[in-house]
Scaffold this motif. Structure first.
Motif, PDB file in Angstrom:
ATOM      1  N   ALA A 234       0.845  -1.192   0.000  1.00 30.66           N
ATOM      2  CA  ALA A 234       0.000   0.000   0.000  1.00 30.66           C
ATOM      3  C   ALA A 234       0.879   1.239   0.000  1.00 30.66           C
ATOM      4  CB  ALA A 234      -0.910  -0.007   1.218  1.00 30.66           C
ATOM      5  N   ASP A 235       0.311   2.314  -0.520  1.00 29.37           N
ATOM      6  CA  ASP A 235       0.945   3.623  -0.434  1.00 29.37           C
ATOM      7  C   ASP A 235       0.165   4.426   0.597  1.00 29.37           C
ATOM      8  OD1 ASP A 235       2.976   3.482  -2.542  1.00 29.37           O
ATOM      9  OD2 ASP A 235       1.255   3.221  -3.861  1.00 29.37           O
ATOM     10  N   PHE A 236       0.859   5.227   1.376  1.00 26.59           N
ATOM     11  CA  PHE A 236       0.245   6.030   2.417  1.00 26.59           C
ATOM     12  C   PHE A 236       0.322   7.488   1.973  1.00 26.59           C
ATOM     13  CE2 PHE A 236       1.709   2.103   4.193  1.00 26.59           C
ATOM     14  CZ  PHE A 236       0.599   1.678   4.915  1.00 26.59           C
ATOM     15  N   ILE A 237      -0.842   8.038   1.623  1.00 33.08           N
ATOM     16  CA  ILE A 237      -0.897   9.331   0.956  1.00 33.08           C
ATOM     17  C   ILE A 237      -1.523  10.375   1.872  1.00 33.08           C
ATOM     18  CG2 ILE A 237      -1.820  10.544  -1.053  1.00 33.08           C
ATOM     19  CD1 ILE A 237      -1.802   7.707  -2.419  1.00 33.08           C
ATOM     20  N   PRO A 238      -0.802  11.481   2.109  1.00 34.03           N
ATOM     21  CA  PRO A 238      -1.368  12.551   2.943  1.00 34.03           C
ATOM     22  C   PRO A 238      -2.442  13.328   2.179  1.00 34.03           C
ATOM     23  CG  PRO A 238       0.855  13.123   2.238  1.00 34.03           C
ATOM     24  CD  PRO A 238       0.571  11.748   1.723  1.00 34.03           C
ATOM     25  N   ILE A 239      -3.553  13.595   2.850  1.00 35.70           N
ATOM     26  CA  ILE A 239      -4.697  14.284   2.257  1.00 35.70           C
ATOM     27  C   ILE A 239      -5.030  15.512   3.100  1.00 35.70           C
ATOM     28  CG2 ILE A 239      -7.120  14.036   1.527  1.00 35.70           C
ATOM     29  CD1 ILE A 239      -5.361  11.965   0.157  1.00 35.70           C
ATOM     30  N   VAL A 240      -5.416  16.603   2.443  1.00 34.23           N
ATOM     31  CA  VAL A 240      -5.883  17.813   3.118  1.00 34.23           C
ATOM     32  C   VAL A 240      -7.286  18.118   2.602  1.00 34.23           C
ATOM     33  CG1 VAL A 240      -5.471  20.276   3.490  1.00 34.23           C
ATOM     34  CG2 VAL A 240      -3.546  18.708   3.313  1.00 34.23           C
ATOM     35  N   VAL A 241      -8.214  18.351   3.532  1.00 32.07           N
ATOM     36  CA  VAL A 241      -9.599  18.678   3.178  1.00 32.07           C
ATOM     37  C   VAL A 241      -9.939  20.013   3.844  1.00 32.07           C
ATOM     38  CG1 VAL A 241     -11.984  17.858   3.162  1.00 32.07           C
ATOM     39  CG2 VAL A 241     -10.115  16.207   3.221  1.00 32.07           C
ATOM     40  N   TRP A 242     -10.610  20.904   3.108  1.00 34.69           N
ATOM     41  CA  TRP A 242     -10.932  22.239   3.619  1.00 34.69           C
ATOM     42  C   TRP A 242     -12.432  22.435   3.795  1.00 34.69           C
ATOM     43  CZ3 TRP A 242      -7.326  25.793   5.085  1.00 34.69           C
ATOM     44  CH2 TRP A 242      -6.006  25.555   4.696  1.00 34.69           C
ATOM     45  N   GLY A 243     -12.812  23.356   4.667  1.00 36.58           N
ATOM     46  CA  GLY A 243     -14.191  23.826   4.808  1.00 36.58           C
ATOM     47  C   GLY A 243     -15.132  22.832   5.463  1.00 36.58           C
ATOM     48  N   LYS A 244     -16.388  22.864   5.030  1.00 37.17           N
ATOM     49  CA  LYS A 244     -17.431  22.001   5.597  1.00 37.17           C
ATOM     50  C   LYS A 244     -17.100  20.522   5.415  1.00 37.17           C
ATOM     51  CE  LYS A 244     -20.806  24.538   7.244  1.00 37.17           C
ATOM     52  NZ  LYS A 244     -21.176  24.467   8.639  1.00 37.17           N
ATOM     53  N   GLN A 245     -16.496  20.199   4.264  1.00 35.70           N
ATOM     54  CA  GLN A 245     -16.105  18.804   4.037  1.00 35.70           C
ATOM     55  C   GLN A 245     -15.105  18.340   5.090  1.00 35.70           C
ATOM     56  OE1 GLN A 245     -16.102  17.252  -0.305  1.00 35.70           O
ATOM     57  NE2 GLN A 245     -15.045  19.208  -0.326  1.00 35.70           N
ATOM     58  N   ALA A 246     -14.237  19.241   5.516  1.00 34.24           N
ATOM     59  CA  ALA A 246     -13.256  18.903   6.551  1.00 34.24           C
ATOM     60  C   ALA A 246     -13.962  18.581   7.860  1.00 34.24           C
ATOM     61  CB  ALA A 246     -12.282  20.062   6.750  1.00 34.24           C
ATOM     62  N   GLU A 247     -14.945  19.393   8.227  1.00 31.82           N
ATOM     63  CA  GLU A 247     -15.687  19.162   9.460  1.00 31.82           C
ATOM     64  C   GLU A 247     -16.449  17.844   9.401  1.00 31.82           C
ATOM     65  OE1 GLU A 247     -17.870  22.551  11.051  1.00 31.82           O
ATOM     66  OE2 GLU A 247     -16.659  23.855   9.761  1.00 31.82           O
ATOM     67  N   SER A 248     -17.126  17.584   8.288  1.00 32.76           N
ATOM     68  CA  SER A 248     -17.878  16.331   8.130  1.00 32.76           C
ATOM     69  C   SER A 248     -16.954  15.125   8.170  1.00 32.76           C
ATOM     70  CB  SER A 248     -18.654  16.338   6.810  1.00 32.76           C
ATOM     71  OG  SER A 248     -19.609  17.360   6.811  1.00 32.76           O
ATOM     72  N   THR A 249     -15.829  15.225   7.495  1.00 34.72           N
ATOM     73  CA  THR A 249     -14.882  14.112   7.470  1.00 34.72           C
ATOM     74  C   THR A 249     -14.372  13.810   8.876  1.00 34.72           C
ATOM     75  OG1 THR A 249     -14.209  14.688   5.218  1.00 34.72           O
ATOM     76  CG2 THR A 249     -12.728  13.266   6.467  1.00 34.72           C
TER      77      THR A 249
END
Length: 150
Positions: A45-60
């Motif tokens: 597997a590859d371990f990939i850093p992800i950044v999420v902004w805004g409302k999607q960040a809160e929901s995630t």
């Protein structure tokens, strides 16, 4: 064109922070994505850093946790910064435009089976048997199929 679509499992719970000043939500997470080809029968597997902004960040951050299956669509972005020890650090990450939760709940099948039974129970409330000849109101005239010009 810079477009990335990934499906994988969270390696840990998402970390939610808010930017200083305007307080925009930002969630960081790491996604374990299986490789298509495996060497010597061992999964990789590859371990990939992800950044999420805004409302999607809160929901995630609120609804996803370690081990959950998630889909990400976004772009690859690189940045650099100076670390406390004075060295230059480079980071490559995926900035998510779209996040889809592919696995919900606590991950056990009992929650899914209870949801399915509730769904089936709600369907049983509908009368699905065909009705006998339906009567038309007097102001509605039934049309014979042969009268239709197409």
């Amino acid at each position: 064109m810079n477009r990335v679509v990934l499906i994988g499992r969270l390696t840990k719970d998402p970390e939610l922070r808010f930017t200083p000043g305007n307080g925009t939500a930002v969630a960081t997470l790491t996604l374990a994505v299986d490789r298509r080809f495996k060497s010597a029968g061992q999964p990789e597997a590859d371990f990939i850093p992800i950044v999420v902004w805004g409302k999607q960040a809160e929901s995630t951050a609120n609804y996803m946790s370690k081990g959950k299956l998630i889909g990400i669509s976004g772009r690859i972005q690189t940045r650099n910064y100076e670390a406390k020890d004075g060295t230059r650090r480079y980071v490559t990450e995926v900035v998510a435009d779209e996040v889809q939760f592919l696995e919900w709940g606590n991950g056990n099948r009992s929650s899914q089976s209870s949801m399915n039974s509730e769904y089936n129970e709600s369907l049983s409330n509908f009368d699905t048997k065909p009705k006998k000849e339906e009567s038309f109101d007097e102001d509605i005239t039934p049309i014979d199929d042969e009268d239709i010009p197409f």
